[in-house]
Design an enzyme around this catalytic site. Structure first.
Site, PDB file in Angstrom:
ATOM      1  N   ASP A 212     -49.789  -0.387  50.520  1.00 30.73           N
ATOM      2  CA  ASP A 212     -48.624  -1.212  50.243  1.00 30.73           C
ATOM      3  C   ASP A 212     -47.670  -1.099  51.410  1.00 30.73           C
ATOM      4  O   ASP A 212     -47.248  -0.003  51.773  1.00 30.73           O
ATOM      5  CB  ASP A 212     -47.936  -0.741  48.947  1.00 30.73           C
ATOM      6  CG  ASP A 212     -46.639  -1.490  48.702  1.00 30.73           C
ATOM      7  OD1 ASP A 212     -46.707  -2.711  48.492  1.00 30.73           O
ATOM      8  OD2 ASP A 212     -45.567  -0.864  48.736  1.00 30.73           O
ATOM      9  N   GLU A 296     -52.232  -6.126  51.329  1.00 31.25           N
ATOM     10  CA  GLU A 296     -51.664  -7.339  50.760  1.00 31.25           C
ATOM     11  C   GLU A 296     -51.700  -8.434  51.817  1.00 31.25           C
ATOM     12  O   GLU A 296     -51.449  -8.173  52.984  1.00 31.25           O
ATOM     13  CB  GLU A 296     -50.207  -7.100  50.369  1.00 31.25           C
ATOM     14  CG  GLU A 296     -50.040  -6.120  49.252  1.00 31.25           C
ATOM     15  CD  GLU A 296     -48.571  -5.736  49.113  1.00 31.25           C
ATOM     16  OE1 GLU A 296     -47.959  -6.153  48.137  1.00 31.25           O
ATOM     17  OE2 GLU A 296     -48.058  -5.045  49.991  1.00 31.25           O
ATOM     18  N   CYS A 363     -47.815  -2.325  35.819  1.00 28.98           N
ATOM     19  CA  CYS A 363     -48.109  -0.952  35.452  1.00 28.98           C
ATOM     20  C   CYS A 363     -49.626  -0.764  35.500  1.00 28.98           C
ATOM     21  O   CYS A 363     -50.370  -1.462  34.826  1.00 28.98           O
ATOM     22  CB  CYS A 363     -47.591  -0.664  34.047  1.00 28.98           C
ATOM     23  SG  CYS A 363     -48.171   0.927  33.426  1.00 28.98           S
ATOM     24  N   CYS A 366     -51.037   0.400  31.752  1.00 29.74           N
ATOM     25  CA  CYS A 366     -51.199  -0.507  30.615  1.00 29.74           C
ATOM     26  C   CYS A 366     -51.263  -1.975  31.015  1.00 29.74           C
ATOM     27  O   CYS A 366     -51.497  -2.843  30.181  1.00 29.74           O
ATOM     28  CB  CYS A 366     -50.079  -0.275  29.590  1.00 29.74           C
ATOM     29  SG  CYS A 366     -48.478  -0.893  30.157  1.00 29.74           S
ATOM     30  N   CYS A 382     -42.701   2.278  33.764  1.00 32.01           N
ATOM     31  CA  CYS A 382     -43.144   1.172  32.926  1.00 32.01           C
ATOM     32  C   CYS A 382     -42.291   1.109  31.653  1.00 32.01           C
ATOM     33  O   CYS A 382     -42.149   2.113  30.952  1.00 32.01           O
ATOM     34  CB  CYS A 382     -44.608   1.351  32.557  1.00 32.01           C
ATOM     35  SG  CYS A 382     -45.206   0.042  31.480  1.00 32.01           S
ATOM     36  N   CYS A 385     -45.060   1.409  28.445  1.00 30.89           N
ATOM     37  CA  CYS A 385     -45.763   2.634  28.080  1.00 30.89           C
ATOM     38  C   CYS A 385     -45.144   3.897  28.659  1.00 30.89           C
ATOM     39  O   CYS A 385     -45.566   5.005  28.345  1.00 30.89           O
ATOM     40  CB  CYS A 385     -47.232   2.552  28.484  1.00 30.89           C
ATOM     41  SG  CYS A 385     -47.508   2.795  30.242  1.00 30.89           S
ATOM     42  N   ASP A 392     -43.902   2.887  45.620  1.00 27.91           N
ATOM     43  CA  ASP A 392     -44.768   2.319  46.660  1.00 27.91           C
ATOM     44  C   ASP A 392     -46.223   2.747  46.480  1.00 27.91           C
ATOM     45  O   ASP A 392     -47.149   1.965  46.695  1.00 27.91           O
ATOM     46  CB  ASP A 392     -44.264   2.722  48.053  1.00 27.91           C
ATOM     47  CG  ASP A 392     -42.903   2.091  48.363  1.00 27.91           C
ATOM     48  OD1 ASP A 392     -42.670   0.971  47.863  1.00 27.91           O
ATOM     49  OD2 ASP A 392     -42.101   2.719  49.057  1.00 27.91           O
TER      50      ASP A 392
HETATM   51 ZN    ZN Z   1     -47.368   0.720  31.320  1.00 31.44          ZN
END
Ligand code: ZN
Length: 441
Positions: A212, A296, A363, A366, A382, A385, A392
């Site tokens: 990243d 990316e 995330c 999840c 997150c 969750c 990063d």
């Molecule tokens: Zn999550």
């Protein structure tokens, strides 16, 4: 399937680039460039200035002509048509000095103009601009038969210049293809491009890593590693700002002003060297350690353009964006990616570029995508969750996941030289460089 997961999978069809690898049987063609400082005598230096000037003249003349034709609704002249004109200019009474310059470099200039137009039409670049003296003064000899390289005596023979001495800092390998002479920081250099057949390499590592690109840090890896930006660059940046302030206090065109200007030029050169050095060291280290690097697919050019806006649509957040842009350009992402790609090709590894959408918001535990997941620059938490991570590194893990998805769709997980991944056709290998500054290839 979970909604969020579906969202993550939707990034898959948007792959843009797959590793660049020409399809040769057992060999790979390796293009390499070797750059040296030239040590011309006075006469040669004057000639090089003149040749660069002639090339600039031809480029500008041809560009003016094309613009005129366009305004009159005529078709653009092709390369052959321009070459014909060039011959007339060389023989004509108005520009007799053009005949003193070597023919091939002048023609190459016309090729450069053609390429500039092609890049413009393909939306890869702005409309070609007129060349100014002191900006990328250079000329290229395209014919290997006219170039002689005498490494033992540290000299190179170039048409109409004769034998020119150079600072021989490393051995040139491969068959010479062309040579470009250029002026930068007040010094003349030659870049010799070579080609050689090498055996298709197999990457020594088996690992895959996601990356990243950050603003606060240069990059984060999915393995948890954080790469800090080059501190040398930040130091030089401060020096530069100080020197620019000093210049603004001087009377324009006075001797002190000229001195201050020369100092700024020197700092710019040093910034360039420090950046190159940092990018080469970083791309080499990553390429050595990982067979597959997922990055990316950032449109750096668009990002750095949008800030100023247009007259009708002034950019919002100009100041905040321009500082982000400066840091993007400082970091040299586009150049970093280019280096990483050719180094991976050399080692038998690959680079996969994935759509950057949602990589910083999703995330990995999840699949929940939410802006609120990243409340601060540094932490990821997150909201669904409760999973927390370094923001990063978390993004780098999402990039890695997207890369895995791409490889699964491509049908082959191993970085096998003859199978490749995805749909992109093998691209022409980019020329690469190995200079005195960047010996760590
Ligand atoms: Zn999550």
């Amino acid at each position: 399937m979970d909604v969020h997961l579906e969202n993550a999978m939707s990034t898959v069809p948007n792959i843009i680039v797959v590793a660049h690898r020409p399809n040769y049987n057992l060999c790979m063609q390796q293009l390499q460039a070797f750059k040296f400082e030239l040590r011309p005598d006075g006469q040669q230096e004057r000639q090089m200035r003149r040749f660069a000037g002639s090339c600039r003249f031809v480029f500008n003349e041809a560009l003016a002509l094309q613009k005129e034709r366009y305004e009159q609704g005529e078709k653009k002249l092709g390369y052959a048509g321009l070459c014909k004109l060039l011959t007339e200019w060389r023989k004509g009474p108005e520009t007799p000095w053009l005949a003193d310059a070597p023919t091939h470099p002048l023609q190459q200039t016309l090729k450069d103009l053609e390429r500039a137009y092609a890049n413009f039409f393909a939306k890869r670049a702005d409309f070609p601009r007129f060349k100014k003296k002191g900006q990328s003064d250079s000329f290229r000899y395209p014919d290997p038969k006219q170039i002689k390289l005498d490494q033992g005596n540290s000299r190179i023979f170039l048409p109409k210049l004769g034998w020119v001495r150079y600072r021989n800092s490393r051995k040139v390998v491969g068959e010479v293809r062309n040579a470009t002479v250029s002026l930068s920081g007040g010094r003349w250099h030659v870049s010799i491009q070579t080609r050689q057949e090498v055996e298709d390499p197999r990457h020594p590592a088996r690992s895959i890593v996601g990356m990243d690109m950050g603003v606060a840090c240069f990059a984060a890896l999915s393995s948890g590693e954080i790469i800090a930006p080059a501190s040398a660059l930040q130091k030089r940046q401060r020096q530069l700002a100080r020197a620019q302030r000093a210049m603004s206090r001087k009377v324009k065109f006075s001797n002190n002003w000229k001195k201050a200007k020369a100092r700024i030029q020197r700092i710019h050169t040093r910034i360039g060297h420090a950046r190159r050095d940092f990018l080469h060291k970083t791309s080499t280290a990553i390429s050595q350690n990982h067979a597959v690097v997922v990055i990316e697919d950032l449109q750096v050019r668009n990002m750095s353009k949008s800030a100023a806006g247009t007259v009708h649509l002034p950019g919002r957040n100009v100041r905040a964006k321009s500082s982000l842009n400066r840091s993007i350009l400082d970091h040299g992402w586009a150049e970093f990616r280019r280096q990483l790609e050719y180094k991976q090709t050399w080692r038998g590894g690959m680079v996969i570029a994935v759509n950057p959408r949602n990589t910083s918001r999703m995330c990995p535990a999840c699949g929940h995508v939410d802006k609120a997941n990243r409340k601060t620059q540094a932490r990821f938490k997150c909201v669904a969750c409760g999973h927390t991570a370094h923001a990063d590194v978390n993004a780098a893990n999402n990039v890695l996941a997207a890369g895995h998805a791409v490889m699964a769709c491509g049908g082959d997980v191993r970085p096998h030289p003859h199978l490749g991944v995805g749909t992109a056709a093998p691209m022409k290998q980019e020329p690469t460089e190995a200079t005195q500054i960047a010996s760590a290839n």
